[in-house]
Scaffold this motif. Structure first.
Motif, PDB file in Angstrom:
ATOM      1  N   VAL A 103       0.834  -1.200   0.000  1.00 59.78           N
ATOM      2  CA  VAL A 103       0.000   0.000   0.000  1.00 59.78           C
ATOM      3  C   VAL A 103       0.868   1.249   0.000  1.00 59.78           C
ATOM      4  O   VAL A 103       0.578   2.239  -0.706  1.00 59.78           O
ATOM      5  CB  VAL A 103      -0.956  -0.008   1.215  1.00 59.78           C
ATOM      6  N   ASP A 104       1.940   1.226   0.773  1.00 61.00           N
ATOM      7  CA  ASP A 104       2.846   2.372   0.829  1.00 61.00           C
ATOM      8  C   ASP A 104       3.467   2.641  -0.549  1.00 61.00           C
ATOM      9  O   ASP A 104       3.585   3.803  -0.976  1.00 61.00           O
ATOM     10  CB  ASP A 104       3.939   2.097   1.863  1.00 61.00           C
ATOM     11  N   PHE A 105       3.845   1.589  -1.246  1.00 58.32           N
ATOM     12  CA  PHE A 105       4.436   1.759  -2.572  1.00 58.32           C
ATOM     13  C   PHE A 105       3.403   2.296  -3.564  1.00 58.32           C
ATOM     14  O   PHE A 105       3.718   3.154  -4.397  1.00 58.32           O
ATOM     15  CB  PHE A 105       5.007   0.432  -3.064  1.00 58.32           C
ATOM     16  N   LEU A 106       2.171   1.800  -3.495  1.00 54.43           N
ATOM     17  CA  LEU A 106       1.120   2.295  -4.387  1.00 54.43           C
ATOM     18  C   LEU A 106       0.824   3.770  -4.121  1.00 54.43           C
ATOM     19  O   LEU A 106       0.599   4.547  -5.065  1.00 54.43           O
ATOM     20  CB  LEU A 106      -0.147   1.458  -4.210  1.00 54.43           C
ATOM     21  N   LEU A 107       0.799   4.162  -2.847  1.00 50.50           N
ATOM     22  CA  LEU A 107       0.590   5.576  -2.530  1.00 50.50           C
ATOM     23  C   LEU A 107       1.742   6.432  -3.061  1.00 50.50           C
ATOM     24  O   LEU A 107       1.532   7.565  -3.526  1.00 50.50           O
ATOM     25  CB  LEU A 107       0.455   5.750  -1.008  1.00 50.50           C
ATOM     26  N   TYR A 108       2.941   5.881  -2.997  1.00 49.83           N
ATOM     27  CA  TYR A 108       4.102   6.601  -3.539  1.00 49.83           C
ATOM     28  C   TYR A 108       3.936   6.821  -5.047  1.00 49.83           C
ATOM     29  O   TYR A 108       4.195   7.918  -5.558  1.00 49.83           O
ATOM     30  CB  TYR A 108       5.368   5.805  -3.229  1.00 49.83           C
ATOM     31  N   LEU A 109       3.501   5.783  -5.738  1.00 51.61           N
ATOM     32  CA  LEU A 109       3.293   5.917  -7.173  1.00 51.61           C
ATOM     33  C   LEU A 109       2.182   6.914  -7.479  1.00 51.61           C
ATOM     34  O   LEU A 109       2.285   7.699  -8.441  1.00 51.61           O
ATOM     35  CB  LEU A 109       2.947   4.553  -7.786  1.00 51.61           C
ATOM     36  N   PHE A 110       1.117   6.891  -6.659  1.00 45.65           N
ATOM     37  CA  PHE A 110      -0.020   7.775  -6.931  1.00 45.65           C
ATOM     38  C   PHE A 110       0.308   9.238  -6.634  1.00 45.65           C
ATOM     39  O   PHE A 110      -0.127  10.139  -7.359  1.00 45.65           O
ATOM     40  CB  PHE A 110      -1.219   7.324  -6.095  1.00 45.65           C
ATOM     41  N   ILE A 111       1.081   9.480  -5.577  1.00 46.84           N
ATOM     42  CA  ILE A 111       1.357  10.858  -5.159  1.00 46.84           C
ATOM     43  C   ILE A 111       2.547  11.441  -5.911  1.00 46.84           C
ATOM     44  O   ILE A 111       2.499  12.562  -6.440  1.00 46.84           O
ATOM     45  CB  ILE A 111       1.595  10.911  -3.633  1.00 46.84           C
ATOM     46  N   VAL A 112       3.639  10.715  -6.009  1.00 43.35           N
ATOM     47  CA  VAL A 112       4.866  11.223  -6.631  1.00 43.35           C
ATOM     48  C   VAL A 112       4.808  11.106  -8.152  1.00 43.35           C
ATOM     49  O   VAL A 112       5.335  11.973  -8.884  1.00 43.35           O
ATOM     50  CB  VAL A 112       6.096  10.498  -6.055  1.00 43.35           C
ATOM     51  N   ARG A 113       4.185  10.018  -8.650  1.00 47.93           N
ATOM     52  CA  ARG A 113       4.095   9.751 -10.088  1.00 47.93           C
ATOM     53  C   ARG A 113       5.479   9.774 -10.759  1.00 47.93           C
ATOM     54  O   ARG A 113       5.758  10.602 -11.634  1.00 47.93           O
ATOM     55  CB  ARG A 113       3.183  10.764 -10.779  1.00 47.93           C
ATOM     56  N   PRO A 114       6.389   8.897 -10.317  1.00 50.72           N
ATOM     57  CA  PRO A 114       7.736   8.903 -10.917  1.00 50.72           C
ATOM     58  C   PRO A 114       7.698   8.375 -12.361  1.00 50.72           C
ATOM     59  O   PRO A 114       6.866   7.539 -12.722  1.00 50.72           O
ATOM     60  CB  PRO A 114       8.514   7.952 -10.001  1.00 50.72           C
TER      61      PRO A 114
END
Length: 286
Positions: A103-114
């Motif tokens: 979940v933490d990794f998915l939130l990172y992808l959703f918020i940061v959008r690298p």
């Protein structure tokens, strides 16, 4: 279903409801404290705690749900061996840590959008270890909560059982120790009246009245002095003596100092009113 089974079912339902409410509050408090601690740590590391708050709240909410899943699994094995509880606790904590890291990794992808998406396995490893420690800590807290509830429930049931046993014992001693005693005494009183012995009948009525009043006033939860218990049983034997004949003699041999000893009320009644004693009295009167 027996009344005892119904009572146990009601007690079990109330116990489960109490544990559920306490678990909900403990989970909320646990993750609220976790949110505060993580916000302070992120602020020390130079990350704006206000900007990161929405993402942390979502992550903590998922962590709270995972924690309740761990609690449900632990509650299901609460009556099993401690080894199984440890295995279930660590296994569910590991599963929750992996899910929380995802979940933490998915939130990172959703918020940061690298762009491109390149997983930082070091950060993922740190998150996994941190999540594992968090969920293991939750498991310990829940076990402590469950133990406190089980201890209180055990003490409550023990107190109820002891009180019911004492009350049942008292009722038995009051009304069922010698069921023929009252009827035979009343018949003896009737016989004395028919024989024209009103004084003897009056003495027996007064003795019976004093004995019954004393036994009904006794508190099964409090001990009495041995001297008082012997006095009560002497009154009982006096009634027996009036019933059978004047050949009955009462003698009590008590060591010095024992009169003040505390004993359960009516503890001597089953011994004195037992059949061998009554049979011996009857044989003396023939």
């Amino acid at each position: 279903m027996k009344p005892e089974d119904d009572a146990r079912s009601v007690d079990e339902s109330a116990y489960i409801a109490s544990v559920r409410r306490a678990t909900l509050w403990l989970g909320f408090l646990y993750w609220f404290v976790e949110f505060l601690i993580s916000s302070i740590l992120w602020a020390i590391l130079g990350i704006d705690p206000i900007m990161s708050a929405p993402g942390k709240l979502l992550l903590m909410s998922c962590g709270m749900v995972f924690s309740y899943g761990i609690a449900a699994a632990m509650f299901g094995v609460r009556h099993q061996h401690i080894a199984l509880k440890i295995v279930v606790g660590f296994t569910t904590a590991l599963m929750a840590a992996i899910a929380n890291t995802g979940v933490d990794f998915l939130l990172y992808l959703f918020i940061v959008r690298p762009d491109p998406i390149t997983p930082d396995w070091t950060s993922i490893g740190y998150t996994l270890v941190y999540s594992m420690a968090t969920f293991v800590g939750w498991s310990f807290f829940f076990v402590a909560l469950l133990y406190s509830f089980e201890l209180r429930e055990r003490e409550r049931r023990l107190a109820i059982t002891r009180e019911e046993a004492l009350a049942a014992q008292m009722r038995a001693l009051r009304y069922q120790v010698n069921p023929h005693f009252l009827f035979n005494t009343l018949n003896s009183i009737t016989g004395l009246i028919e024989e024209g012995q009103p004084l003897a009948a009056t003495r027996m009525v007064m003795s019976l009245s004093n004995f019954l009043r004393t036994t009904l006033e006794l508190d099964p939860l409090h001990d009495v002095r041995l001297a008082d218990e012997l006095a009560l049983q002497a009154g009982y034997l006096h009634i027996e003596g009036e019933r059978y004949c004047d050949r009955m003699r009462l003698r009590m041999d008590i060591d010095t100092g024992l009169e003040e000893a505390l004993v359960p009320s009516l503890i001597l009644q089953p011994l004195i009113s037992s059949r061998p004693v009554v049979s011996e009295l009857q044989s003396q009167c023939r």
